[in-house]
Design a protein around this motif. Sequence first.
Motif, PDB file in Angstrom:
ATOM      1  N   ASN A   1      -1.319  15.325  -5.927  1.00 19.20           N
ATOM      2  CA  ASN A   1      -2.337  16.157  -6.583  1.00 19.20           C
ATOM      3  C   ASN A   1      -2.060  17.331  -6.480  1.00 19.20           C
ATOM      4  OD1 ASN A   1      -4.513  15.688  -8.408  1.00 19.20           O
ATOM      5  ND2 ASN A   1      -6.003  16.148  -6.723  1.00 19.20           N
ATOM      6  N   HIS A   2      -2.377  18.088  -7.745  1.00 17.18           N
ATOM      7  CA  HIS A   2      -2.174  19.650  -7.705  1.00 17.18           C
ATOM      8  C   HIS A   2      -0.960  19.945  -7.757  1.00 17.18           C
ATOM      9  CE1 HIS A   2      -6.690  19.849  -7.775  1.00 17.18           C
ATOM     10  NE2 HIS A   2      -6.732  19.251  -6.632  1.00 17.18           N
ATOM     11  N   GLY A   3       0.104  19.398  -7.380  1.00 17.00           N
ATOM     12  CA  GLY A   3       1.453  19.672  -7.478  1.00 17.00           C
ATOM     13  C   GLY A   3       1.745  20.506  -6.276  1.00 17.00           C
ATOM     14  N   ILE A   4       0.828  20.491  -5.152  1.00 18.55           N
ATOM     15  CA  ILE A   4       1.044  21.101  -3.844  1.00 18.55           C
ATOM     16  C   ILE A   4       2.052  20.420  -2.887  1.00 18.55           C
ATOM     17  CG2 ILE A   4      -0.191  22.067  -1.983  1.00 18.55           C
ATOM     18  CD1 ILE A   4      -2.771  22.405  -3.746  1.00 18.55           C
ATOM     19  N   GLU A   5       2.942  21.201  -2.437  1.00 17.27           N
ATOM     20  CA  GLU A   5       3.782  20.620  -1.486  1.00 17.27           C
ATOM     21  C   GLU A   5       3.318  20.294  -0.128  1.00 17.27           C
ATOM     22  OE1 GLU A   5       7.646  22.122  -1.474  1.00 17.27           O
ATOM     23  OE2 GLU A   5       8.090  22.253  -3.410  1.00 17.27           O
ATOM     24  N   GLN A   6       3.792  19.279   0.502  1.00 14.33           N
ATOM     25  CA  GLN A   6       3.347  19.021   1.877  1.00 14.33           C
ATOM     26  C   GLN A   6       4.611  18.564   2.630  1.00 14.33           C
ATOM     27  OE1 GLN A   6       3.276  15.614   2.961  1.00 14.33           O
ATOM     28  NE2 GLN A   6       4.395  15.114   0.948  1.00 14.33           N
TER      29      GLN A   6
ATOM     30  N   PRO B   1       8.241  13.868   1.818  1.00 15.71           N
ATOM     31  CA  PRO B   1       8.076  15.302   1.845  1.00 15.71           C
ATOM     32  C   PRO B   1       8.245  16.114   0.283  1.00 15.71           C
ATOM     33  CG  PRO B   1       9.742  15.036   3.429  1.00 15.71           C
ATOM     34  CD  PRO B   1       9.371  13.834   2.644  1.00 15.71           C
ATOM     35  N   GLY B   2       7.262  17.191   0.052  1.00 19.00           N
ATOM     36  CA  GLY B   2       7.471  17.770  -1.075  1.00 19.00           C
ATOM     37  C   GLY B   2       6.290  17.223  -2.039  1.00 19.00           C
ATOM     38  N   ASN B   3       6.192  17.371  -3.245  1.00 20.29           N
ATOM     39  CA  ASN B   3       4.826  17.316  -4.242  1.00 20.29           C
ATOM     40  C   ASN B   3       5.272  16.244  -5.216  1.00 20.29           C
ATOM     41  OD1 ASN B   3       6.650  18.373  -5.941  1.00 20.29           O
ATOM     42  ND2 ASN B   3       5.516  20.033  -6.493  1.00 20.29           N
ATOM     43  N   ASN B   4       5.976  15.209  -5.136  1.00 19.38           N
ATOM     44  CA  ASN B   4       6.193  14.330  -6.081  1.00 19.38           C
ATOM     45  C   ASN B   4       4.881  13.377  -5.900  1.00 19.38           C
ATOM     46  OD1 ASN B   4       7.446  12.291  -7.765  1.00 19.38           O
ATOM     47  ND2 ASN B   4       8.418  11.206  -6.214  1.00 19.38           N
ATOM     48  N   GLY B   5       4.311  13.116  -6.980  1.00 25.18           N
ATOM     49  CA  GLY B   5       3.199  12.388  -7.171  1.00 25.18           C
ATOM     50  C   GLY B   5       1.794  13.090  -6.514  1.00 25.18           C
TER      51      GLY B   5
ATOM     52  N   GLY C   1       0.863  -1.339   0.056  1.00 24.80           N
ATOM     53  CA  GLY C   1       0.123  -0.032  -0.005  1.00 24.80           C
ATOM     54  C   GLY C   1       0.818   1.188  -0.064  1.00 24.80           C
ATOM     55  N   ARG C   2       0.374   2.492   0.292  1.00 24.70           N
ATOM     56  CA  ARG C   2       0.978   3.616   0.229  1.00 24.70           C
ATOM     57  C   ARG C   2       0.228   4.772   1.003  1.00 24.70           C
ATOM     58  NH1 ARG C   2       0.659   6.180  -5.781  1.00 24.70           N
ATOM     59  NH2 ARG C   2      -1.255   7.125  -5.661  1.00 24.70           N
ATOM     60  N   PHE C   3       1.063   5.849   1.405  1.00 24.21           N
ATOM     61  CA  PHE C   3       0.457   7.118   1.917  1.00 24.21           C
ATOM     62  C   PHE C   3      -0.223   8.057   0.977  1.00 24.21           C
ATOM     63  CE2 PHE C   3       2.278   4.958   5.723  1.00 24.21           C
ATOM     64  CZ  PHE C   3       1.545   5.334   6.697  1.00 24.21           C
ATOM     65  N   LEU C   4      -0.216   7.906  -0.114  1.00 24.61           N
ATOM     66  CA  LEU C   4      -0.902   8.723  -1.035  1.00 24.61           C
ATOM     67  C   LEU C   4      -2.223   7.955  -1.682  1.00 24.61           C
ATOM     68  CD1 LEU C   4       1.698  10.081  -3.298  1.00 24.61           C
ATOM     69  CD2 LEU C   4       0.459  11.498  -1.477  1.00 24.61           C
ATOM     70  N   ASP C   5      -3.339   8.495  -1.583  1.00 30.00           N
ATOM     71  CA  ASP C   5      -4.275   7.959  -1.929  1.00 30.00           C
ATOM     72  C   ASP C   5      -4.446   7.930  -3.597  1.00 30.00           C
ATOM     73  OD1 ASP C   5      -5.504  10.267  -3.331  1.00 30.00           O
ATOM     74  OD2 ASP C   5      -7.026  10.532  -1.724  1.00 30.00           O
ATOM     75  N   PHE C   6      -5.383   7.482  -4.365  1.00 30.67           N
ATOM     76  CA  PHE C   6      -5.541   7.384  -5.903  1.00 30.67           C
ATOM     77  C   PHE C   6      -6.562   8.221  -6.130  1.00 30.67           C
ATOM     78  CE2 PHE C   6      -3.534   3.497  -4.470  1.00 30.67           C
ATOM     79  CZ  PHE C   6      -2.459   3.295  -5.298  1.00 30.67           C
ATOM     80  N   THR C   7      -6.295   9.485  -6.505  1.00 31.62           N
ATOM     81  CA  THR C   7      -6.882  10.669  -6.842  1.00 31.62           C
ATOM     82  C   THR C   7      -7.185  10.611  -8.301  1.00 31.62           C
ATOM     83  OG1 THR C   7      -6.083  12.084  -4.980  1.00 31.62           O
ATOM     84  CG2 THR C   7      -7.472  13.101  -6.695  1.00 31.62           C
ATOM     85  N   THR C   8      -6.134  10.507  -9.174  1.00 27.87           N
ATOM     86  CA  THR C   8      -6.164  10.328 -10.767  1.00 27.87           C
ATOM     87  C   THR C   8      -5.173   8.967 -10.775  1.00 27.87           C
ATOM     88  OG1 THR C   8      -4.249  11.645 -11.264  1.00 27.87           O
ATOM     89  CG2 THR C   8      -6.385  12.782 -10.797  1.00 27.87           C
TER      90      THR C   8
ATOM     91  N   GLY D   1      -1.903  11.360  -6.383  1.00 28.92           N
ATOM     92  CA  GLY D   1      -2.899  11.107  -5.092  1.00 28.92           C
ATOM     93  C   GLY D   1      -2.897  12.294  -4.167  1.00 28.92           C
ATOM     94  N   GLU D   2      -3.484  12.123  -2.953  1.00 29.88           N
ATOM     95  CA  GLU D   2      -3.596  12.946  -2.020  1.00 29.88           C
ATOM     96  C   GLU D   2      -3.030  12.369  -0.647  1.00 29.88           C
ATOM     97  OE1 GLU D   2      -7.227  15.149  -1.677  1.00 29.88           O
ATOM     98  OE2 GLU D   2      -6.890  16.182  -3.727  1.00 29.88           O
ATOM     99  N   PRO D   3      -2.385  13.119   0.226  1.00 25.47           N
ATOM    100  CA  PRO D   3      -1.587  12.528   1.373  1.00 25.47           C
ATOM    101  C   PRO D   3      -2.487  11.959   2.404  1.00 25.47           C
ATOM    102  CG  PRO D   3      -1.250  14.582   1.346  1.00 25.47           C
ATOM    103  CD  PRO D   3      -1.896  14.464   0.194  1.00 25.47           C
ATOM    104  N   LEU D   4      -2.192  10.775   2.810  1.00 28.41           N
ATOM    105  CA  LEU D   4      -3.152  10.167   3.943  1.00 28.41           C
ATOM    106  C   LEU D   4      -2.011  10.573   5.270  1.00 28.41           C
ATOM    107  CD1 LEU D   4      -3.734   6.560   2.851  1.00 28.41           C
ATOM    108  CD2 LEU D   4      -5.114   8.806   2.767  1.00 28.41           C
ATOM    109  N   ASN D   5      -2.594  11.771   5.669  1.00 26.42           N
ATOM    110  CA  ASN D   5      -1.954  12.556   6.722  1.00 26.42           C
ATOM    111  C   ASN D   5      -2.450  12.750   8.106  1.00 26.42           C
ATOM    112  OD1 ASN D   5      -3.949  14.154   6.272  1.00 26.42           O
ATOM    113  ND2 ASN D   5      -2.608  15.989   5.290  1.00 26.42           N
TER     114      ASN D   5
END
Length: 210
Positions: free
Chosen positions: A193-198, A187-191, A24-31, A35-39
Amino acid sequence: MANKKPPADSDVLAGWVDPRINGGRFLDFTTPKFGEPLNVIISGRSDPYILSDEGFHHYAKSIGYSEECLGLHYGAIHEADLGDGEGRRDEMFLARQYYFPIWGTCWESFAGGHHFRAWKQNGTTANSGAWFIGASKEEHSQKHHKITENGYNEGRDWLVENAVAGTYYKGIWWKAEVEFREGLLEPGNNGVNHGIEQDGFVAILTVNRL
């Protein structure tokens, strides 16, 4: 399935299992690509009531969220793989910020605000009972509900601040303890959604009934 091993007892006893252990992973599958982070994780060591579907909905209301406006779903259905043997599953709950006492979640659908999606880790290879949450803050409808510039960090922090402050719903009081964990999300915006850093931090909440 041959390469998937059940987690050690200590993983489940910790209240959650790292999804990456079983693919599994800590990004969901948006497209298909992003994906968006499971934070946020609500640990399986929390009050058993909020680990149930009904209790989790009630707890969400206590920390400032509620079901979608008029019970109607807006936006795409996200999937997530929590590494529990169930593969990619649709979101189990989408909650939006509740603007009390006027308009409720309908105002969030129009004006933007905080929301989260949630999945429960309860498959055969990782039955922790934990809720994995993707929390974020979004723009208003004229900007098509795009996530705000720092929306993943802000969405996580708003949820956590409400949880640790202590909340109640229908006579039940809760207060959460939090641990911020590094190394689960890149950390960052690799993968992302929207290219938004976290910032890569995941908040692990243990919610206790008072």
